[in-house]
Scaffold this motif. Structure first.
Motif, short mmCIF file in Angstrom:
data_model
loop_
_atom_site.label_atom_id
_atom_site.label_comp_id
_atom_site.label_asym_id
_atom_site.label_seq_id
_atom_site.Cartn_x
_atom_site.Cartn_y
_atom_site.Cartn_z
N ALA A 211 2.11 -11.80 -58.99
CA ALA A 211 2.73 -10.66 -58.32
C ALA A 211 3.10 -11.00 -56.88
N SER A 212 2.33 -11.89 -56.25
CA SER A 212 2.59 -12.22 -54.85
C SER A 212 3.87 -13.03 -54.67
N THR A 213 4.42 -13.57 -55.77
CA THR A 213 5.69 -14.30 -55.67
C THR A 213 6.88 -13.34 -55.70
N ALA A 214 6.60 -12.06 -56.01
CA ALA A 214 7.68 -11.08 -56.15
C ALA A 214 7.68 -10.08 -55.00
N GLY A 215 7.20 -10.50 -53.84
CA GLY A 215 7.07 -9.59 -52.71
C GLY A 215 8.38 -8.91 -52.32
N GLU A 216 9.49 -9.62 -52.46
CA GLU A 216 10.77 -9.07 -52.04
C GLU A 216 11.51 -8.34 -53.16
N GLU A 217 10.88 -8.28 -54.34
CA GLU A 217 11.47 -7.56 -55.47
C GLU A 217 10.54 -6.44 -55.94
N SER A 218 9.65 -6.03 -55.03
CA SER A 218 8.72 -4.94 -55.29
C SER A 218 9.18 -3.68 -54.56
N ARG A 219 8.99 -2.50 -55.18
CA ARG A 219 9.42 -1.25 -54.56
C ARG A 219 8.57 -0.90 -53.34
N ASN A 220 7.26 -1.09 -53.46
CA ASN A 220 6.34 -0.74 -52.35
C ASN A 220 5.35 -1.88 -52.20
N PRO A 221 5.78 -3.01 -51.64
CA PRO A 221 4.95 -4.22 -51.66
C PRO A 221 3.61 -4.08 -50.93
N ARG A 222 3.57 -3.39 -49.81
CA ARG A 222 2.31 -3.29 -49.05
C ARG A 222 1.22 -2.59 -49.84
N ARG A 223 1.60 -1.59 -50.63
CA ARG A 223 0.61 -0.88 -51.45
C ARG A 223 0.40 -1.56 -52.80
N ASP A 224 1.50 -1.96 -53.45
CA ASP A 224 1.43 -2.38 -54.84
C ASP A 224 0.96 -3.81 -55.05
N LEU A 225 1.31 -4.73 -54.15
CA LEU A 225 0.93 -6.13 -54.37
C LEU A 225 -0.59 -6.31 -54.41
N PRO A 226 -1.36 -5.78 -53.41
CA PRO A 226 -2.82 -5.95 -53.50
C PRO A 226 -3.41 -5.33 -54.77
#
Length: 439
Positions: A211-226
């Protein structure tokens, strides 16, 4: 991508060859205590997952541990981490592709009594000439990746549900033949065997950071990536422990040892029928394909980030205007992976992947400590608990498992790192964004 898609993206990148194939290679090292080897690997992964979660919420960009190292430890360390990630992702996809061929062969044998000729089903050194099924699965994944990120994510969600269902089906059938006597003695090789098996099965956990490779293709990266990183690790660990326990409890571990399609063998021997193993093999073919798909995606995004920083040629950051994907990057990665998958045996690929990943994870854990000290006021959507103990233990556990891998794996890793430093000196250092800024 949504939180669900990101979580299943990481699950999709993780659940695959590790449990379907590596279980048979790790069992001879630990006996029934291979279950604890999965727990040891999970604890090691957890420390790193917490560090990944903090950095992913703080630096929500593509590139995984390469980008985190760049932001915390500088260009040189980032280059080494990125170079290790190239080893991790490319080699792990190759290993997964090899495992896909093994289960495809098992499925065809069970359903149609057809066996792929040995010369075309394995690489040199394993009785074959070239692994054609491995080349096929890489080509299929490449074609889907070239269609776009959202299409790939949707296909992955479907495949993840299929493979989790198949693994739960395996557990139900295997537990029906469970015999506690098969777990005695539980740890015939002692703690040394468990740690050696833990180093080998760590390969099974590679991908939770996808998931951390998709940081720029995530809707809400700060909340959703962790959240995606931690949720995917929890799901994968529960599935692995259940599968390993049911497998070693269903038949003596000595018969499980060394089997390529190990889970299919358990079902065939415990039920006396062929249809359960055919169902499992079909599920494995789908499951392992999703790993090839998601890990190839991660590899291309890491190379994209490295190219954007000037460390590798610009061709890796060119994006197709129609599909919005790095098409040339994807094709180059596919060619390299196909070469490895077609010509290199699985066991050596898995060990080389593990050591590169463990090093990259150690860098991420160190990055958390450095960033807390250098930029304590930075906005963090997730904070690693029990700091600084957690990231420090993450580094220690990673180095410990690295020490348990054999000398040939270490030589491969050191040679790869040395080659990478030569590439950095010859190209990356002179063309990097930092070097251009200095000029």
């Amino acid at each position: 991508m949504t939180l669900t898609q990101l979580t299943l993206f990481s699950v999709g990148a993780t659940l695959g060859t590790g449990i379907f194939v590596i279980l048979g290679e790790a069992t001879p090292l630990a006996g029934p205590a291979v279950v604890l080897a999965f727990v040891l690997a999970a604890v090691t992964a957890l420390f790193s997952a917490l560090s990944y979660a903090e950095l992913a919420g703080t630096i929500p960009i593509s590139g995984s541990s390469y980008s985190y190292a760049y932001a915390t430890l500088g260009e040189l360390v980032a280059w080494v981490a990125g170079w290790c990630l190239i080893l991790e992702y490319a080699v792990s996809v190759s290993a997964v592709a090899v495992g896909w061929g093994q289960y495809l062969n098992e499925f065809l044998r069970q359903v149609a009594d057809v066996v792929i000729p040995e010369a075309l089903a394995g690489p040199p050194g394993s009785g074959g000439v070239v692994n054609v099924p491995a080349l096929v699965v890489v080509a299929l994944a490449t074609s889907l990746l070239l269609r776009g990120a959202s299409e790939s994510a949707t296909a992955n969600v479907i495949m993840v549900f299929v493979k989790v269902g198949v693994l739960l089906f395996f557990c139900v059938v295997a537990f029906s033949a469970y015999d506690a006597g098969d777990l005695t003695p539980f740890a015939p090789m002692g703690a040394a065997g468990i740690s050696a098996a833990g180093a080998k099965v760590f390969f099974s956990y590679i991908g939770f950071d996808a998931a951390s490779t998709a940081g720029e293709e995530s809707r809400n990266p700060r909340r959703d990536l962790p959240l995606a990183i931690l949720l995917s690790l929890a799901i994968v660990t529960v599935v692995y422990v259940l599968v390993a326990l049911s497998a070693v409890g269903a038949m003596p571990w000595q018969r499980l040892a060394g089997s390529e399609a190990s889970l299919a063998k358990v079902l065939t021997e415990t039920t006396g029928a062929t249809w359960p193993s055919a169902v499992l093999s079909a599920g494995a073919v789908i499951a392992i394909f999703s790993v090839v798909l998601t890990v190839m995606y991660g590899q291309t995004r890491i190379l994209f980030a490295m190219s954007r920083d000037g460390l590798i040629p610009r061709i890796f950051q060119r994006v197709s205007p129609r599909r919005q994907v790095p098409a040339a990057n994807t094709l180059i990665v596919a060619a390299f992976i196909a070469l490895l998958a077609g010509l290199v045996p699985l066991g050596r690929l898995a060990d080389a992947t593990s050591i590169g990943t463990l090093f990259a994870f150690a860098v991420v854990n160190a990055g958390v400590v450095v960033l807390r000290r250098t930029k304590p006021g930075l906005r963090r959507s997730f904070r690693t608990p029990l700091y600084p103990l957690t990231p420090i233990l993450g580094v220690v556990f990673c180095l410990f498992l690295m020490s348990r891998l054999d000398s040939a794996t270490w030589l491969t890793f050191l040679a790869w790192t040395a080659f990478g430093l030569l590439v950095y000196i010859g190209y990356g250092f002179r063309h990097s964004r930092l070097a251009r800024g200095a000029r």
